[in-house]
Design a protein around this motif. Sequence first.
Motif, PDB file in Angstrom:
ATOM      1  N   VAL A  68       0.868  -1.183   0.000  1.00  0.00           N
ATOM      2  CA  VAL A  68       0.000   0.000   0.000  1.00  0.00           C
ATOM      3  C   VAL A  68       0.902   1.229   0.000  1.00  0.00           C
ATOM      4  N   ARG A  69       0.698   2.101  -0.972  1.00  0.00           N
ATOM      5  CA  ARG A  69       1.525   3.311  -1.071  1.00  0.00           C
ATOM      6  C   ARG A  69       0.623   4.533  -1.237  1.00  0.00           C
ATOM      7  N   SER A  70       1.171   5.682  -0.879  1.00  0.00           N
ATOM      8  CA  SER A  70       0.566   6.978  -1.233  1.00  0.00           C
ATOM      9  C   SER A  70      -0.903   7.072  -0.831  1.00  0.00           C
ATOM     10  N   ILE A  71      -1.230   6.598   0.359  1.00  0.00           N
ATOM     11  CA  ILE A  71      -2.632   6.705   0.788  1.00  0.00           C
ATOM     12  C   ILE A  71      -2.839   8.052   1.466  1.00  0.00           C
ATOM     13  N   VAL A  72      -3.803   8.788   0.980  1.00  0.00           N
ATOM     14  CA  VAL A  72      -4.019  10.139   1.503  1.00  0.00           C
ATOM     15  C   VAL A  72      -5.445  10.612   1.178  1.00  0.00           C
ATOM     16  N   VAL A  73      -5.987  11.337   2.150  1.00  0.00           N
ATOM     17  CA  VAL A  73      -7.340  11.892   2.029  1.00  0.00           C
ATOM     18  C   VAL A  73      -7.237  13.403   2.235  1.00  0.00           C
ATOM     19  N   ARG A  74      -8.028  14.145   1.506  1.00  0.00           N
ATOM     20  CA  ARG A  74      -8.019  15.610   1.676  1.00  0.00           C
ATOM     21  C   ARG A  74      -8.264  15.953   3.147  1.00  0.00           C
ATOM     22  N   PRO A  75      -7.437  16.826   3.731  1.00  0.00           N
ATOM     23  CA  PRO A  75      -7.569  17.126   5.167  1.00  0.00           C
ATOM     24  C   PRO A  75      -8.957  17.638   5.544  1.00  0.00           C
ATOM     25  N   ASP A  76      -9.621  18.352   4.642  1.00  0.00           N
ATOM     26  CA  ASP A  76     -10.939  18.908   4.983  1.00  0.00           C
ATOM     27  C   ASP A  76     -12.021  17.826   5.032  1.00  0.00           C
ATOM     28  N   ILE A  77     -11.691  16.608   4.558  1.00  0.00           N
ATOM     29  CA  ILE A  77     -12.694  15.536   4.549  1.00  0.00           C
ATOM     30  C   ILE A  77     -12.210  14.329   5.357  1.00  0.00           C
ATOM     31  N   ALA A  78     -11.046  14.476   6.005  1.00  0.00           N
ATOM     32  CA  ALA A  78     -10.520  13.361   6.803  1.00  0.00           C
ATOM     33  C   ALA A  78     -11.472  13.062   7.954  1.00  0.00           C
ATOM     34  N   GLY A  79     -11.444  11.801   8.380  1.00  0.00           N
ATOM     35  CA  GLY A  79     -12.261  11.396   9.526  1.00  0.00           C
ATOM     36  C   GLY A  79     -13.681  11.013   9.176  1.00  0.00           C
ATOM     37  N   HIS A  80     -13.977  10.889   7.899  1.00  0.00           N
ATOM     38  CA  HIS A  80     -15.333  10.518   7.473  1.00  0.00           C
ATOM     39  C   HIS A  80     -15.382   9.187   6.727  1.00  0.00           C
ATOM     40  N   GLY A  81     -14.337   8.397   6.869  1.00  0.00           N
ATOM     41  CA  GLY A  81     -14.397   7.041   6.311  1.00  0.00           C
ATOM     42  C   GLY A  81     -13.755   6.868   4.941  1.00  0.00           C
ATOM     43  N   ALA A  82     -13.248   7.937   4.341  1.00  0.00           N
ATOM     44  CA  ALA A  82     -12.668   7.804   2.991  1.00  0.00           C
ATOM     45  C   ALA A  82     -11.407   6.940   3.016  1.00  0.00           C
ATOM     46  N   GLY A  83     -10.574   7.129   4.044  1.00  0.00           N
ATOM     47  CA  GLY A  83      -9.354   6.329   4.149  1.00  0.00           C
ATOM     48  C   GLY A  83      -9.684   4.838   4.277  1.00  0.00           C
ATOM     49  N   SER A  84     -10.713   4.546   5.051  1.00  0.00           N
ATOM     50  CA  SER A  84     -11.124   3.141   5.204  1.00  0.00           C
ATOM     51  C   SER A  84     -11.586   2.563   3.870  1.00  0.00           C
ATOM     52  N   LEU A  85     -12.352   3.339   3.111  1.00  0.00           N
ATOM     53  CA  LEU A  85     -12.812   2.850   1.805  1.00  0.00           C
ATOM     54  C   LEU A  85     -11.631   2.529   0.901  1.00  0.00           C
ATOM     55  N   LEU A  86     -10.603   3.374   0.966  1.00  0.00           N
ATOM     56  CA  LEU A  86      -9.421   3.142   0.126  1.00  0.00           C
ATOM     57  C   LEU A  86      -8.709   1.856   0.528  1.00  0.00           C
ATOM     58  N   VAL A  87      -8.473   1.685   1.830  1.00  0.00           N
ATOM     59  CA  VAL A  87      -7.767   0.473   2.272  1.00  0.00           C
ATOM     60  C   VAL A  87      -8.570  -0.767   1.877  1.00  0.00           C
ATOM     61  N   GLN A  88      -9.886  -0.719   2.132  1.00  0.00           N
ATOM     62  CA  GLN A  88     -10.718  -1.889   1.813  1.00  0.00           C
ATOM     63  C   GLN A  88     -10.695  -2.193   0.323  1.00  0.00           C
ATOM     64  N   SER A  89     -10.688  -1.157  -0.492  1.00  0.00           N
ATOM     65  CA  SER A  89     -10.644  -1.371  -1.939  1.00  0.00           C
ATOM     66  C   SER A  89      -9.316  -2.016  -2.358  1.00  0.00           C
ATOM     67  N   LEU A  90      -8.199  -1.514  -1.803  1.00  0.00           N
ATOM     68  CA  LEU A  90      -6.898  -2.099  -2.169  1.00  0.00           C
ATOM     69  C   LEU A  90      -6.802  -3.545  -1.702  1.00  0.00           C
ATOM     70  N   LEU A  91      -7.348  -3.834  -0.520  1.00  0.00           N
ATOM     71  CA  LEU A  91      -7.280  -5.218  -0.027  1.00  0.00           C
ATOM     72  C   LEU A  91      -8.136  -6.144  -0.898  1.00  0.00           C
ATOM     73  N   ARG A  92      -9.274  -5.638  -1.360  1.00  0.00           N
ATOM     74  CA  ARG A  92     -10.099  -6.451  -2.286  1.00  0.00           C
ATOM     75  C   ARG A  92      -9.330  -6.734  -3.569  1.00  0.00           C
ATOM     76  N   GLN A  93      -8.671  -5.690  -4.088  1.00  0.00           N
ATOM     77  CA  GLN A  93      -7.910  -5.876  -5.331  1.00  0.00           C
ATOM     78  C   GLN A  93      -6.799  -6.909  -5.133  1.00  0.00           C
ATOM     79  N   ALA A  94      -6.117  -6.826  -3.985  1.00  0.00           N
ATOM     80  CA  ALA A  94      -5.032  -7.777  -3.719  1.00  0.00           C
ATOM     81  C   ALA A  94      -5.595  -9.196  -3.642  1.00  0.00           C
ATOM     82  N   GLU A  95      -6.739  -9.327  -2.987  1.00  0.00           N
ATOM     83  CA  GLU A  95      -7.347 -10.654  -2.863  1.00  0.00           C
ATOM     84  C   GLU A  95      -7.747 -11.191  -4.233  1.00  0.00           C
ATOM     85  N   GLN A  96      -8.369 -10.311  -5.049  1.00  0.00           N
ATOM     86  CA  GLN A  96      -8.793 -10.752  -6.383  1.00  0.00           C
ATOM     87  C   GLN A  96      -7.608 -11.203  -7.228  1.00  0.00           C
TER      88      GLN A  96
END
Length: 173
Positions: A68-96
């Motif tokens: 996992v590289r370069s994971i980042v969320v706009r500071p004005d929208i941090a804390g609303h689950g966007a980072g989690s969505l990104l990690v979950q998406s990358l883990l799904r891709q790795a699994e696939q």
Amino acid sequence: MQTRKAQSRDARAIQQLIDSFTHDGTLLPRSYSEICQNIDTFTVVESEGGQFIGCAALHVYGPHLAEVRSIVVRPDIAGHGAGSLLVQSLLRQAEQRGIQCVCLFTRIPTFFEHFRFQITQHQLFRDKALKDCQHCARRNACDETVMALGKLPPLLPDSTHHPQHGGFVQLQL
Ligand SMILES: CC(C)(COP(=O)(O)OP(=O)(O)OC[C@H]1O[C@@H](n2cnc3c(N)ncnc32)[C@H](O)[C@@H]1OP(=O)(O)O)[C@@H](O)C(=O)NCCC(=O)NCCS
């Protein structure tokens, strides 16, 4: 919010957001051309209206390992689950793709513990350090934690090249 694979038109926003976190070494710098060349590795998260919120990249070394590289969320929208969505998406891709282990280097291990990443030994990933750390603002004072999820790749046996250190993970098989 939703995630999708990045397209070339996202490269500028990705580069600008990553760049805003490179000065203190939070993220490694990625040039615009490097992002364009590797745009297939990136996933973006966007608002319902299609507004860019953040990004992350899954760098695949081989079937044994991705990072996992370069994971980042706009500071004005941090804390609303966007980072989690990104990690979950990358883990799904790795699994696939049948990848056995996903690793990352971070200063915020508690964020990644939410996704069952576990802290592992820094020294195991010396290949990665040789490859990337020279570009980091904190290269002489590394305070990152190495984490991995899944089955760690087999270690190189104690090699004649590194008799004092023992085995480490080979990025390229
Ligand atoms: C780290 C980052 C991607 C998290 O994105 P986010 O959208 O804020 O994360 P989420 O809202 O999905 O948070 C999920 C959980 O992680 C926690 N969390 C968020 N940021 C965290 C941080 N910096 N440290 C520890 N935990 C964190 C949240 O509190 C939340 O926990 P909860 O479910 O118990 O409430 C974002 O803060 C960021 O871009 N940081 C700057 C760049 C960076 O440090 N990237 C990581 C480099 S390895």
